[in-house]
Structure formats: C-alpha cells, structure tokens
Design an enzyme around this catalytic site. Structure first.
Site, PDB file in Angstrom:
ATOM      1  N   GLU A  86       1.842  -4.940   9.029  1.00 48.40           N
ATOM      2  CA  GLU A  86       2.415  -5.349   7.668  1.00 48.40           C
ATOM      3  C   GLU A  86       3.432  -4.347   7.187  1.00 48.40           C
ATOM      4  O   GLU A  86       4.298  -4.877   6.374  1.00 48.40           O
ATOM      5  CB  GLU A  86       1.212  -5.415   6.633  1.00 48.40           C
ATOM      6  CG  GLU A  86      -0.011  -6.510   6.959  1.00 48.40           C
ATOM      7  CD  GLU A  86      -1.083  -5.678   7.652  1.00 48.40           C
ATOM      8  OE1 GLU A  86      -0.860  -5.211   8.923  1.00 48.40           O
ATOM      9  OE2 GLU A  86      -2.130  -5.245   7.334  1.00 48.40           O
ATOM     10  N   ASN A  87       3.370  -3.269   7.490  1.00 50.22           N
ATOM     11  CA  ASN A  87       4.207  -2.377   6.883  1.00 50.22           C
ATOM     12  C   ASN A  87       5.750  -2.433   7.304  1.00 50.22           C
ATOM     13  O   ASN A  87       6.809  -1.917   6.799  1.00 50.22           O
ATOM     14  CB  ASN A  87       3.918  -0.738   6.714  1.00 50.22           C
ATOM     15  CG  ASN A  87       3.453  -0.491   8.225  1.00 50.22           C
ATOM     16  OD1 ASN A  87       2.737  -0.966   8.972  1.00 50.22           O
ATOM     17  ND2 ASN A  87       4.273   0.806   8.394  1.00 50.22           N
TER      18      ASN A  87
END
Lengths: 238, 221
Positions: free
Chosen positions: B48-49
């Site tokens: 997700e990052n």
C-alpha cells in the site's frame, strides 16, 4: 523565480499557532525529520508554534521526528490512519491521558481526502468503511447497486515534505517508496515546504511534483532516517 | 489436535494464486504467502505504501529505509518494479485492479463480513489500510486459525467485533479447512483426520456442502 531558501529555520518561520500541517512520510520513509526538528527548535526558542493539527499516516516512532513534535506538546490534534509503531509511547501516553485529539481515517481514504483537497473536489464516495464504526454519521449512497460512504476533502495551511531533488522552480523528484503521501500533500496545502537532498536541474520527464504545488525548497544534504535514529535510541532535542 | 501450521495455511492459500496475478498480502501472517508461490508462477506483489513487484528482505545491514513495505519492514525490488504515490496505490486497491487480497482475521461471518482491525474500545485505535483492502480486489481471501487461542469459533453467523468490511470475504483458508463464502459457508476441503461433525463443532455457523469435499493435503513446509 527562485523558491530555494537558505535555511531550515527560515523555512519553518511562518507557521503560526493553531496551523494545520500535513507531514509527508509513511513511518520513517519520506519523513522530513530535519524540517520537523527545525520546527521544534523554533518552539523551544520562542514558545511557538503550538496547538497544531498534524496530518500524517502515523503518530511517530520513538523520540525523534513526528514523535518528538508530539512530545514537545506542540500538537493538539492528529489526523492519521495508524497511530501505532514499534515504539509509540509518546502518542499513546498523551492519547490515553486525553491530552491529544485523534481523528482516525482509513489509509486510502486519508490519501483520497488529501488528493481531493488539492484537486478542488469537496466530497467523494468510497466503498471503504461502509458498515463500520468509522462510517458513523456519514451520508451513504448506492451506486450500481453497491453502498458508498461520502467523505470530505482535507486541506491544510502547510505541508512539510521530503524529496530527493528540487530545483529553483519547486519541481521535485522522490526517492524509492519515500514519496508516499508527499505528492498529494503538496497539492493540498496553501504553503508546501520541501526539504531536498539535492538542489539541481531536473529532466521534465522525471518531475513527480510540478513546482506550482511547492512554495519553498530547502536543502538537507544527508537527511537522517527515523529508523536509523531509533536504532541508535536517539531523542530530539537532546 | 491435528491442524495445519501457519506456514501450511499460507502454503495452501498460495496454491490458488495464478501466474501473473496482482496480489496484496496483509501485514503479518499473510506476508508468509509470498514464500510459497508454486514454481513457474510469477505473481506481482503490491504494498500500500507504494511499490509493485517488491521482493524479499535484504540482508541485515543492507536495509534501505526508503524501501519498505506496509509493515514497515525493509524489502528489495524485483525486475519490473514500480513506485507510486498513495492515491495511485489505493486506486489499485479500490479500483478493482488487484486480483487477490489475502488478509488475516479475528472473525469472519457466513455473509462474508470481516473483523480484523479492532478488538474493542480499549487502547489506541488504528486502522491503516485494512478497510480499503477489503474492497476492490477481485478475490478477498482470509487465512486464519479455525478457532481462537481459547477454542472459540472465528467463523461465525455474525461478527461480534467491530467490522472492517461488510460482505467482502469470498474464501477462508483455516488451520483445518478451505471454505467458500456465498451468503453461507460452503465447505470445499478439510483435513482427512477431522470429521465433518468435529469441524462443524468448531464453527459458529452451519457448514454447507455443495459438491465433493476434498482432503486438505498440505506438505510439511
């Protein structure tokens, strides 16, 4: 046009009490530690700024960077998705003592609220959080048979971000996964201040954040990493 | 009692990931799934990052702290990797671009509701990307022990803990069984040494049968 500034001190000098401040980074990756520490220095020298609302994915780790800003007592409210870390003692103690306010936002919703703020979109609908505690009180609409929750834009007075290369026009590139929230925050703040490792020319093909979103660029040649500082048990300012 | 280890549950889940699939693995236990990709298949992992196609952890001392995953662990890149900002990352999630998300769970209901972010009002609440990840992937699977540490069912008619998402989980891989969710629990595979009655007694809602129930065969890993 020259948006470069000579010092961190000057870069953070205009942030007043009660300001909303977006701070880039996901954990330590992309965290503008030196800008945050310059803000803490100003607070210790002048008593200002205080009562800040900080927008970040997390709530700091250990006793440096964002955790040190919170520990200094400068933050009244935190808007974030995940206020836990390997060493979240600073935020946890203040939160459980009722001394800091928390607005918990799902991570993708936080990103999209910031994007919407920068793009002039006051509200949008997302499937995220439908049917959960975090959707309470928010309007719900059905699109193509599925329910979606209305979320509002998020804007701020300032953004403090870390980038790799910046030029005098404010164009920025980032390093590896350190960009995370920073390109979004740059669009959503009235004043975006970027610390960069290098001031130099950037190939237009390589620009990630166009300079129109950036008001100030200050060079920090070898920026510290939160993870490295925490492994050394560092604490700021001592 | 006979049951699969966490690594074996992860192995079983990995067998269902197709060649070329875009996959998000939740923080913690689900990260183990990446180790058990069948030979000859190449899945692309999303974090997700802001990375697609990241690989294993680097050697100690070789970490680059700008190159981490959603669990904030140092990772490496594979050929064909890319970086992107958070709005693009969650567009991949919510926009239906991921093929599979594999997540952990406190509880799963027979209607596909998932509780995996909060055990109640105590302490500091933290949600991260949990509520986003349950929406958008073409398949949302859960890997979990079949029961809690004190023997209570985790597969229920209704979740009692705060929900992460409603009607989002499509398959559950447990320490004892593989179960599909389509408004009810449909048993697909179970350990050969566990009877249907025993499995039902460990489950908080009715297990339905729809076609054959295969033996859940997993090697020692």
């Amino acid at each position: 046009m020259d948006k470069t500034l000579p010092s961190l001190t000057e870069a953070v000098s205009g942030i007043p009490d009660g300001a909303s401040v977006m701070i880039g980074g996901f954990g330590g990756s992309g965290s503008p530690i030196e800008l945050i520490h310059a803000l803490i220095d100003r607070f210790h020298a002048t008593g200002h700024p205080t009562g800040l609302t900080v927008i970040n994915n997390n709530a700091g780790n250990g006793h440096v960077g964002l955790a040190a800003l919170i520990e200094a007592g400068m933050v009244a409210k935190l808007i974030c998705s995940f206020p836990r870390s390997a060493d979240p003692v600073v935020f946890t103690e203040l939160y459980l003592a009722g001394k800091i306010e928390l607005e918990l936002v799902p991570q993708g919703t936080l990103a999209e609220r910031i994007r919407a703020g920068g793009a002039g979109i006051p509200a949008f609908y997302t499937p995220t959080s439908y049917g959960t505690d975090l959707a309470q009180g928010k309007p719900v609409e059905v699109f193509e048979g599925r329910p979606y929750v209305q979320e509002r834009w998020l804007k701020a007075d300032f953004a403090l971000i870390k980038a790799q290369v910046g030029d005098r026009f404010g164009n920025l590139t980032y390093r590896a996964a350190a960009r995370n929230f920073s390109p979004l925050m740059a669009t959503a703040a009235k004043v975006t201040i970027a610390q960069v490792s290098v001031i130099g020319e950037i190939d237009p093909e390589a620009v990630i954040t166009p300079g129109i979103f950036v008001q100030a660029v200050v060079q920090v040649e070898n920026p510290k990493q939160e993870e490295t500082l925490n492994r050394q048990k560092a604490a700021y300012p001592c | 009692m006979l049951k699969l280890s966490n690594a074996q549950i992860a192995w079983r889940a990995a067998q269902d990931i197709a060649d070329g699939a875009y996959v998000n693995l939740g923080i913690g236990f689900p990260e183990m799934v990446a180790k058990f990709q069948p030979p000859g298949r190449e899945a692309i992992f999303h974090t997700e990052n802001g990375i697609l196609n990241f690989g294993e952890s680097p050697e100690p001392g070789e970490e680059d702290w700008d190159l981490i995953n959603a669990g904030k662990k140092a990772v490496t890149l594979k050929p064909g990797a890319s970086f992107f900002h958070h709005a693009d990352s969650f567009a991949m999630v919510r926009g239906g671009h991921l093929d599979v998300a594999i997540l952990g769970a406190y509880q799963v209901s027979e209607s596909g509701d998932l509780a995996n972010w909060s055990t109640g009002p105590k302490g500091v609440p933290a949600v991260g990307g949990a509520m986003d990840l349950v929406h958008g992937a073409k398949r949302v699977a859960v890997i979990t022990e079949h029961v809690t540490k004190d023997g209570k069912p985790k597969l229920l008619d209704r979740c009692t803990l705060p929900l992460t998402g409603v009607a989002c989980v499509t398959r559950v891989y447990t320490s004892h069984a593989v179960i599909d969710i389509a408004g009810r629990f449909i048993l697909r595979e179970k350990l050969a040494g566990v009877s249907l009655e025993e499995l039902q007694n460990m489950t908080g809602a009715k297990l339905h049968l729809d076609g054959p129930v295969l033996d859940l065969n997993v090697p020692e890993v």
